[in-house]
Design a protein around this motif. Structure first.
Motif, mmCIF file in Angstrom:
data_model
loop_
_atom_site.group_PDB
_atom_site.id
_atom_site.type_symbol
_atom_site.label_atom_id
_atom_site.label_comp_id
_atom_site.label_asym_id
_atom_site.label_seq_id
_atom_site.Cartn_x
_atom_site.Cartn_y
_atom_site.Cartn_z
ATOM 1 N N ALA A 60 -0.433 -9.403 -0.244
ATOM 2 C CA ALA A 60 0.875 -8.888 0.163
ATOM 3 C C ALA A 60 0.738 -7.919 1.331
ATOM 4 C CB ALA A 60 1.567 -8.209 -1.015
ATOM 5 N N THR A 61 -0.340 -7.124 1.339
ATOM 6 C CA THR A 61 -0.572 -6.176 2.441
ATOM 7 C C THR A 61 -0.814 -6.919 3.750
ATOM 8 O OG1 THR A 61 -1.506 -4.521 0.939
ATOM 9 C CG2 THR A 61 -2.049 -4.306 3.276
ATOM 10 N N ALA A 62 -1.598 -7.996 3.685
ATOM 11 C CA ALA A 62 -1.861 -8.794 4.895
ATOM 12 C C ALA A 62 -0.578 -9.436 5.409
ATOM 13 C CB ALA A 62 -2.908 -9.861 4.600
ATOM 14 N N GLN A 63 0.262 -9.907 4.502
ATOM 15 C CA GLN A 63 1.540 -10.476 4.910
ATOM 16 C C GLN A 63 2.419 -9.431 5.589
ATOM 17 O OE1 GLN A 63 3.102 -12.150 1.287
ATOM 18 N NE2 GLN A 63 2.212 -14.170 1.680
ATOM 19 N N ALA A 64 2.458 -8.218 5.014
ATOM 20 C CA ALA A 64 3.263 -7.144 5.595
ATOM 21 C C ALA A 64 2.753 -6.769 6.979
ATOM 22 C CB ALA A 64 3.249 -5.923 4.676
ATOM 23 N N LEU A 65 1.425 -6.683 7.133
ATOM 24 C CA LEU A 65 0.858 -6.336 8.429
ATOM 25 C C LEU A 65 1.161 -7.419 9.466
ATOM 26 C CD1 LEU A 65 -2.605 -4.860 7.369
ATOM 27 C CD2 LEU A 65 -0.658 -3.607 8.303
ATOM 28 N N SER A 66 1.097 -8.694 9.070
ATOM 29 C CA SER A 66 1.423 -9.786 9.988
ATOM 30 C C SER A 66 2.887 -9.725 10.411
ATOM 31 C CB SER A 66 1.124 -11.141 9.332
ATOM 32 O OG SER A 66 -0.245 -11.278 9.052
ATOM 33 N N ALA A 67 3.754 -9.438 9.446
ATOM 34 C CA ALA A 67 5.179 -9.327 9.767
ATOM 35 C C ALA A 67 5.429 -8.181 10.733
ATOM 36 C CB ALA A 67 5.984 -9.123 8.484
ATOM 37 N N PHE A 68 4.714 -7.065 10.558
ATOM 38 C CA PHE A 68 4.901 -5.910 11.436
ATOM 39 C C PHE A 68 4.321 -6.173 12.833
ATOM 40 C CE2 PHE A 68 5.115 -2.942 7.535
ATOM 41 C CZ PHE A 68 6.476 -3.151 7.448
ATOM 42 N N PHE A 271 9.129 1.032 7.898
ATOM 43 C CA PHE A 271 8.003 1.393 7.033
ATOM 44 C C PHE A 271 8.479 1.874 5.667
ATOM 45 C CE2 PHE A 271 5.562 4.909 5.229
ATOM 46 C CZ PHE A 271 4.446 4.208 4.810
ATOM 47 N N SER A 272 9.435 2.795 5.651
ATOM 48 C CA SER A 272 9.885 3.360 4.376
ATOM 49 C C SER A 272 10.498 2.298 3.463
ATOM 50 C CB SER A 272 10.897 4.485 4.616
ATOM 51 O OG SER A 272 10.291 5.577 5.262
ATOM 52 N N LEU A 273 11.217 1.345 4.066
ATOM 53 C CA LEU A 273 11.795 0.265 3.270
ATOM 54 C C LEU A 273 10.694 -0.575 2.631
ATOM 55 C CD1 LEU A 273 14.132 -1.508 2.294
ATOM 56 C CD2 LEU A 273 14.126 -2.623 4.543
ATOM 57 N N SER A 274 9.705 -0.948 3.422
ATOM 58 C CA SER A 274 8.589 -1.737 2.894
ATOM 59 C C SER A 274 7.831 -0.956 1.818
ATOM 60 C CB SER A 274 7.649 -2.124 4.038
ATOM 61 O OG SER A 274 6.524 -2.823 3.566
ATOM 62 N N TYR A 275 7.545 0.316 2.097
ATOM 63 C CA TYR A 275 6.802 1.156 1.154
ATOM 64 C C TYR A 275 7.618 1.402 -0.120
ATOM 65 C CZ TYR A 275 3.891 5.051 -0.463
ATOM 66 O OH TYR A 275 3.060 5.858 -1.195
ATOM 67 N N GLY A 276 8.914 1.654 0.055
ATOM 68 C CA GLY A 276 9.757 1.948 -1.096
ATOM 69 C C GLY A 276 9.874 0.774 -2.047
ATOM 70 N N VAL A 277 9.959 -0.453 -1.497
ATOM 71 C CA VAL A 277 10.104 -1.645 -2.346
ATOM 72 C C VAL A 277 8.764 -2.073 -2.939
ATOM 73 C CG1 VAL A 277 10.725 -4.098 -2.338
ATOM 74 C CG2 VAL A 277 12.173 -2.436 -1.145
ATOM 75 N N SER A 278 7.694 -2.063 -2.121
ATOM 76 C CA SER A 278 6.411 -2.605 -2.584
ATOM 77 C C SER A 278 5.562 -1.602 -3.354
ATOM 78 C CB SER A 278 5.605 -3.129 -1.385
ATOM 79 O OG SER A 278 5.289 -2.070 -0.494
ATOM 80 N N TYR A 396 3.130 -0.579 11.733
ATOM 81 C CA TYR A 396 1.769 -1.088 11.490
ATOM 82 C C TYR A 396 0.808 0.076 11.237
ATOM 83 C CZ TYR A 396 -2.490 -3.863 12.229
ATOM 84 O OH TYR A 396 -3.704 -4.484 12.085
ATOM 85 N N ILE A 397 0.840 1.078 12.135
ATOM 86 C CA ILE A 397 -0.038 2.239 11.968
ATOM 87 C C ILE A 397 0.292 2.975 10.676
ATOM 88 C CG2 ILE A 397 -0.590 4.518 12.902
ATOM 89 C CD1 ILE A 397 -0.361 3.331 15.687
ATOM 90 N N ALA A 398 1.585 3.127 10.390
ATOM 91 C CA ALA A 398 1.990 3.823 9.164
ATOM 92 C C ALA A 398 1.490 3.089 7.925
ATOM 93 C CB ALA A 398 3.510 3.953 9.120
ATOM 94 N N GLN A 399 1.533 1.750 7.957
ATOM 95 C CA GLN A 399 1.033 0.963 6.821
ATOM 96 C C GLN A 399 -0.458 1.207 6.620
ATOM 97 O OE1 GLN A 399 3.313 -1.078 5.269
ATOM 98 N NE2 GLN A 399 1.965 -2.041 3.765
ATOM 99 N N LEU A 400 -1.217 1.225 7.710
ATOM 100 C CA LEU A 400 -2.655 1.489 7.619
ATOM 101 C C LEU A 400 -2.932 2.911 7.135
ATOM 102 C CD1 LEU A 400 -3.989 -0.219 10.878
ATOM 103 C CD2 LEU A 400 -4.172 -1.059 8.538
ATOM 104 N N LEU A 401 -2.207 3.892 7.697
ATOM 105 C CA LEU A 401 -2.413 5.285 7.301
ATOM 106 C C LEU A 401 -2.078 5.503 5.831
ATOM 107 C CD1 LEU A 401 -0.956 7.177 10.409
ATOM 108 C CD2 LEU A 401 -3.361 6.953 9.763
ATOM 109 N N ALA A 402 -0.985 4.894 5.378
ATOM 110 C CA ALA A 402 -0.596 5.041 3.977
ATOM 111 C C ALA A 402 -1.643 4.437 3.046
ATOM 112 C CB ALA A 402 0.757 4.391 3.743
ATOM 113 N N ALA A 403 -2.236 3.302 3.474
ATOM 114 C CA ALA A 403 -3.231 2.630 2.637
ATOM 115 C C ALA A 403 -4.534 3.408 2.558
ATOM 116 C CB ALA A 403 -3.486 1.216 3.178
ATOM 117 N N HIS A 404 -4.894 4.110 3.622
ATOM 118 C CA HIS A 404 -6.193 4.776 3.665
ATOM 119 C C HIS A 404 -6.133 6.284 3.427
ATOM 120 C CE1 HIS A 404 -7.070 0.986 5.853
ATOM 121 N NE2 HIS A 404 -8.254 1.119 5.287
ATOM 122 N N GLY A 405 -5.007 6.904 3.745
ATOM 123 C CA GLY A 405 -4.942 8.359 3.614
ATOM 124 C C GLY A 405 -3.733 8.877 2.872
#
Length: 437
Positions: A60-68, A271-278, A396-405
């Motif tokens: 799901a993360t890879a799909q989200a990153l591709s969409a972004f 980003f917040s919409l994706s993060y809030g739902v997933s 995209y950057i926010a998704q990576l930052l949220a996943a790692h930090g």
């Protein structure tokens, strides 16, 4: 005793001017509202459904990153659109160029709603999606600068900030329309129906809205500033060459000033919409509802900030809003990360209110940075270069930052982006009293 024909003509002149200005204001507003509706329809779809429909990754993360990534393609295209449409806007005129940009955007958006998914046509699906997303970027790249000029070049003295506010209201209305439609679909369709065909409906609705926008824009006249430039024979052969040679510094400062607007908006929405739902496991409809609530405050902030920029100047209003945006980055982890609906809604409201505060003066500020013969190109390029810096990679950057930090890192990203805008605004001149003729 009846009045003479001459006195009636004099009396009707202000009425005619007022009618003309009202039509121009509506044309500048309706065009940006439709264009941003088209753009936000994709942003919302990217956060909710583009990944699973067009990209066959198991994660799901890879799909989200591709969409972004496809989301970001349009921001790369937008400066190209501003160069292309800016050239014709500064050479041929504002009106015809605005009609063309609206057509490009509308056709691209409608066709996205018709592209089959990966399961139907394989790898051709994401290729077509990327091409049409690029077309969206080209269209929007030519839209904003022309709409801002349409409003500001027709504004009376001392009210350019207020007139320039109307194209700035377009994003709020476009976002409410797009998210409101997605919200309605979320309430009426099952998840299976939404992922199968429901997500396509907002894209197809664009065709009707574009027809409305074209009807309005075909009835407006050319701006006085452009007419005066033609009479003075001030048009340049290649506006972008003149811009790069003589006006690169204000172009760069304008782009930096725009970073905060884009970052606040797209981190808060995409980003917040994706993060809030997933991650926070909000339902799709509840998070869309919170976003629609928060965008109302963005719309309320827009006229307030525009009025203040006419009264106190563009720079003081922007500096105050940007400093608040820097501080707001520290609220992301405790508010958004709480998972509490009231606190998440508060975070979204703060960020989008500040987006309205920092975005409203740009409708007057960016056109004021440039002379008439390169104004369409300069304002559009500054606006859209800011999009590359502040929005294209932000989700995209926010998704990576949220996943790692975690969210604290994403909040720091917002603060740093706002600080870059503060540097740009501090380096530019005050433009409130600049002449546009």
């Amino acid at each position: 005793m009846s009045s003479s024909p001459s006195s009636r003509a004099v009396a009707s002149a202000p009425d005619a001017a007022q009618t003309s200005r009202s039509r121009i204001i509506f044309a500048s507003f309706i065009g940006t509202a439709i264009e941003f509706y088209d753009f936000y329809v994709y942003a919302t779809a990217a956060a909710l459904v583009i990944g699973p429909v067009f990209f066959p990754h198991g994660s799901a993360t890879a799909q989200a990153l591709s969409a972004f990534v496809t989301f970001g393609i349009a921001f790369v295209a937008r400066p190209i659109g501003s160069f292309l449409f800016g050239h014709f806007g500064d050479r041929i005129g504002r009106k015809s160029t605005l009609v063309a940009s609206l057509l490009v955007m509308g056709v691209s958006t409608t066709l996205i709603g018709l592209v089959p998914g990966y399961d139907a046509i394989g790898s051709l699906a994401p290729i077509l999606l990327c091409i049409l997303r690029f077309g969206q970027g080209i269209g929007l790249g030519g839209e904003w600068g022309g709409a801002a000029l349409l409003a500001t070049e027709n504004a009376p003295a001392g009210k350019r900030g207020w007139f320039g506010m109307f194209p700035q209201l377009g994003p709020s209305v476009g976002f409410l329309a797009s998210n409101g439609l997605f919200f309605g679909l979320a309430l009426t369709l099952s998840d299976a129906q939404f992922k199968s065909w429901g997500w396509r409906v907002p894209f197809l609705v664009s065709a009707v809205l574009v027809a409305l926008g074209l009807y309005v824009r075909l009835k407006i006249a050319e701006t006085p500033a452009f007419k005066a430039a033609i009479e003075r024979q001030e048009r340049v052969r290649v506006p972008v060459a003149a811009l790069v040679a003589h006006h690169w510094w204000p172009t760069l400062l304008g782009a930096f000033a725009m970073i905060v607007c884009y970052t606040l908006f797209y981190i808060s929405t995409v980003f917040s919409l994706s993060y809030g739902v997933s991650t926070l496991h909000f339902s799709r409809q509840s998070f869309l509802g919170m976003l629609c609530f928060a965008v109302v405050f963005m719309a309320l902030a827009t006229p307030l900030s525009a009025w203040a920029s006419d009264r106190y100047g563009r720079k003081p209003v922007l500096i105050a809003g940007i400093v608040a945006a820097i501080l707001s980055g520290f609220t992301m982890a405790p508010l958004l990360g709480s998972g509490s609906m009231p606190l998440v809604a508060l975070f979204l409201t703060i960020e989008l209110f500040l987006m309205g505060i920092t975005f409203a003066p740009m409708g007057a500020l960016l056109p004021e940075l440039f002379p008439t013969n390169v104004r369409y190109t300069g304002a559009g390029v500054s606006y859209n270069l800011g999009g590359i810096l502040g929005a294209s990679v932000a989700p995209y950057i926010a998704q990576l930052l949220a996943a790692h930090g975690g969210l604290a890192w994403v909040g720091a990203y917002v603060s740093v982006a706002a600080a870059l805008s503060l540097v740009g605004v501090l380096c530019m001149r005050e433009t409130r009293d600049a002449k546009l003729m």
